[in-house]
Scaffold this motif. Structure first.
Motif, mmCIF file in Angstrom:
data_model
loop_
_atom_site.group_PDB
_atom_site.id
_atom_site.type_symbol
_atom_site.label_atom_id
_atom_site.label_comp_id
_atom_site.label_asym_id
_atom_site.label_seq_id
_atom_site.Cartn_x
_atom_site.Cartn_y
_atom_site.Cartn_z
ATOM 1 N N LYS A 1 0.355 5.948 -7.278
ATOM 2 C CA LYS A 1 -0.909 6.557 -7.716
ATOM 3 C C LYS A 1 -0.814 8.080 -7.681
ATOM 4 N N THR A 2 -0.164 8.599 -6.647
ATOM 5 C CA THR A 2 -0.061 10.061 -6.558
ATOM 6 C C THR A 2 0.849 10.599 -7.654
ATOM 7 N N LEU B 1 -6.795 4.438 -11.133
ATOM 8 C CA LEU B 1 -6.248 4.890 -9.848
ATOM 9 C C LEU B 1 -6.788 4.059 -8.693
ATOM 10 N N ALA B 2 -7.880 3.351 -8.924
ATOM 11 C CA ALA B 2 -8.449 2.511 -7.872
ATOM 12 C C ALA B 2 -7.805 1.123 -7.831
ATOM 13 N N LEU B 3 -6.665 0.962 -8.474
ATOM 14 C CA LEU B 3 -5.936 -0.306 -8.460
ATOM 15 C C LEU B 3 -5.748 -0.787 -7.012
ATOM 16 N N GLU B 4 -6.011 -2.068 -6.810
ATOM 17 C CA GLU B 4 -5.963 -2.622 -5.450
ATOM 18 C C GLU B 4 -4.645 -3.318 -5.151
ATOM 19 N N LEU C 1 1.993 1.653 -3.584
ATOM 20 C CA LEU C 1 0.833 1.987 -4.417
ATOM 21 C C LEU C 1 0.407 3.437 -4.214
ATOM 22 N N SER C 2 0.409 3.901 -2.970
ATOM 23 C CA SER C 2 -0.032 5.273 -2.708
ATOM 24 C C SER C 2 0.908 6.274 -3.380
ATOM 25 N N VAL C 3 2.196 5.999 -3.299
ATOM 26 C CA VAL C 3 3.163 6.888 -3.967
ATOM 27 C C VAL C 3 2.970 6.827 -5.481
ATOM 28 N N LEU D 1 -1.284 10.450 -10.802
ATOM 29 C CA LEU D 1 -2.332 11.476 -10.771
ATOM 30 C C LEU D 1 -1.747 12.863 -11.017
ATOM 31 N N LEU E 1 0.813 -1.222 0.000
ATOM 32 C CA LEU E 1 0.000 0.000 0.000
ATOM 33 C C LEU E 1 0.847 1.274 0.000
ATOM 34 N N VAL E 2 2.030 1.225 0.607
ATOM 35 C CA VAL E 2 2.891 2.413 0.596
ATOM 36 C C VAL E 2 3.344 2.709 -0.838
#
Lengths: 206, 335
Positions: B94-95, B326-329, B90-92, B98, B87-88
């Motif tokens: 995705k941002t 962006l909603a990739l899990e 992925l969050s980076v 975006l 998740l870390v």
């Protein structure tokens, strides 16, 4: 008016909000599903609704905990990465600030109260607040306490505010609703400018 | 293509051009952080990923001589792995996608290990047979189309690297166990103790390493573990390390050879942390069944977890038209 994004990932319910020239845009949906997979898409939708992009953001407000370790990291990774690419000011607040704000109206003037969150392993995150004439005052910053230590910190408090399990205190319990990201904007006087926000863990990882 | 890898205990960022040229690849190993616990602690790993990921992003850009606005897409490991770690990254990722308005490509970590063969040798011919062996995975894959590995077999219990780690712990060799066991084995007699090779059914391409691990335990403590762990001198430890390593590596090679004999693979490749093992590479090079097929032994830094393999496969998938929302899990399990 600045374009301000708020990110709330410290609680089981995850949310984002956008203050676009004084108009609060808040999806009003819990983004925690599938481990907050929809968080970034929700940010994209919000700025799109405001006819903007994330590059137009002026400020990002974020709850840095204490709370869900994984949730905090997801939100803070988002905010830090945004700040890496966009000239934004980051403002941080504590999860306990959010709960204190939620019940402030129910407390008498000058009343002291504690906000407690279940930290698991028989520990409690606890912060102490006072209702001051000019708003909410943080008396003691969040710490992680044993039930015994909790009694000392809560001594003289008029109530305990929580969100979920009630701590072992002989005080009136006020169960606060899960705060939304948008309410972060209402805590300006408690917010800190922090270019590199970090989670408030308060506990060792093991 | 910028790649991000945070699936377990390595924080890695890399930039790869055209799915084959590695412009930069930076990896922070958390081994020292986890050593006191004798294994990976997910919360320790998650905290470290958050601390390291952006400095490593800057470093990857600087080493490649690029700025963020020169990137074309963002690839990120989104499965399998420790959820809090994935998740870390992925969050980076995705941002970045975006904010920079770039395509986001989710990459399967194991597919990327298989695909590292194409970073090592871009002209590798298909079909490609790959063994991926690490502390968390031990599987065989057949690739007929790049980016689409079909699993032929997998471990039914311990991963090969997990067995090596546990054996090293039993022998008091330290953490991380695999490399420590290999170092000890270098001075040992690999025929000192004959550990049974667990091959399951004759035609099975699955693996099992729990039995050989238990065999070592019983060798040390007696059947039923009736004795305490003995004090072994250096020579005895080396012999046991060499014998145990031989059993694990020989099993891996036999299964890979069996798979090669049953497929039309033109190329045989290895990946994962265990693929760094020198004895495995020797055995593979000497195996009669594998002779005549092109063997790809990726460089060591492409075998253990890295982001170049993520960016490499991500680049290929981008060229094939793949885009993720962006909603990739994040997903704990892989292919």
């Amino acid at each position: 008016m600045p374009l301000r994004l708020a990110v709330e990932t410290a609680f089981p319910t995850v949310s984002v909000a956008l203050d676009a020239n004084g108009t609060l845009l808040e999806p009003g949906v819990d983004l925690s599903a599938r481990r907050a997979a929809g968080l970034h898409a929700a940010v994209a939708d919000l700025v799109h609704q405001a006819d903007a992009t994330v590059k137009n953001l002026d400020e990002v407000w974020v709850d840095v905990g204490p709370g869900s370790y994984t949730g905090l990291r997801v939100g803070i990774a988002l905010v830090r990465t945004l700040a890496e690419l966009v000239d934004v000011e980051i403002k941080t607040l504590r999860s306990t600030d959010q709960l204190a704000r939620a019940v402030q109206g129910q407390m008498a003037d000058h009343a002291d109260f504690v906000v407690c969150l279940d930290a698991r392993r028989n520990r409690w995150y606890c912060a102490r607040y006072r209702v001051a004439s000019d708003g909410l005052e943080l008396v003691e910053a969040p710490t992680c306490l044993t039930p015994e230590e909790l009694h000392t910190t809560a001594s003289g408090a008029e109530a305990v505010v929580t969100n979920g399990a009630a701590p072992p205190l002989d005080l009136p319990v006020i169960d606060a609703a899960v705060p939304s990201a948008g309410s972060l904007f209402e805590l300006a006087h408690l917010a800190r400018v922090d270019p590199e926000p970090a989670p408030i863990y308060l506990m060792a990882p093991v | 293509m910028l790649g991000i890898e945070t699936s377990c205990d390595e924080t890695a960022v890399a930039i790869v051009r055209n799915a084959r040229d590695v412009l930069s690849s930076v990896v922070h190993s958390q081994v020292a952080l986890h050593a006191p616990y004798g294994g990976v602690v997910p919360e320790v790993a998650g905290r470290s990923h958050l601390d390291r990921i952006l400095p490593f992003y800057r470093s990857a850009l600087a080493k490649a001589g690029l700025t963020a606005d020169q990137l074309d897409a963002i690839a990120v490991t989104h499965r399998p792995g420790l959820i809090g770690c994935l998740l870390v990254g992925l969050s980076v990722a995705k941002t970045l996608a975006l904010t920079l308005e770039l395509p986001l490509i989710g990459v399967d970590h194991i597919q990327a290990h298989v695909d590292a063969a194409f970073l090592a040798e871009p002209e590798s011919e298909l079909p490609l047979l790959a063994l991926v062996a690490s502390g968390g995975h031990t599987s065989l894959y057949l690739v007929r189309e790049r980016g689409h590995a079909e699993r032929l077999g997998a471990t039914r219990d311990d991963a090969a690297g997990e067995a090596l780690d546990k054996a090293a712990a039993m022998l008091g060799l330290g953490y991380p166990g695999g490399p420590a066991l290999e170092r000890a084995a270098a001075n040992g007699n690999r025929s000192a103790v004959t550990f049974k090779r667990v091959l399951l059914a004759p035609d099975s391409l699955d693996f099992s390493f729990s039995g050989v691990k238990t065999a070592l335990l019983y060798h040390l403590r007696g059947p039923g573990c009736v004795r305490p762990l003995p004090d072994l001198d250096k020579a005895a430890r080396a012999d046991l390390a060499a014998s145990f390593q031989e059993a694990v590596m020989d099993t891996l090679v036999r299964k890979l050879a069996l798979a090669a004999a049953r497929t039309d693979a033109r190329t045989v490749a290895i990946g994962g942390g265990v693929a760094r093992n020198t004895r495995l590479r020797e055995l593979l090079a000497d195996d009669a069944t594998l002779k005549g097929r092109h063997l790809v032994f990726p460089p060591l830094d492409l075998c253990s977890d890295n982001a170049a393999m993520i960016a490499g496969l991500g680049g290929y998938l981008l060229a094939q038209g793949k885009r993720d929302p962006l909603a990739l899990e994040a997903v704990a399990k892989g292919i």
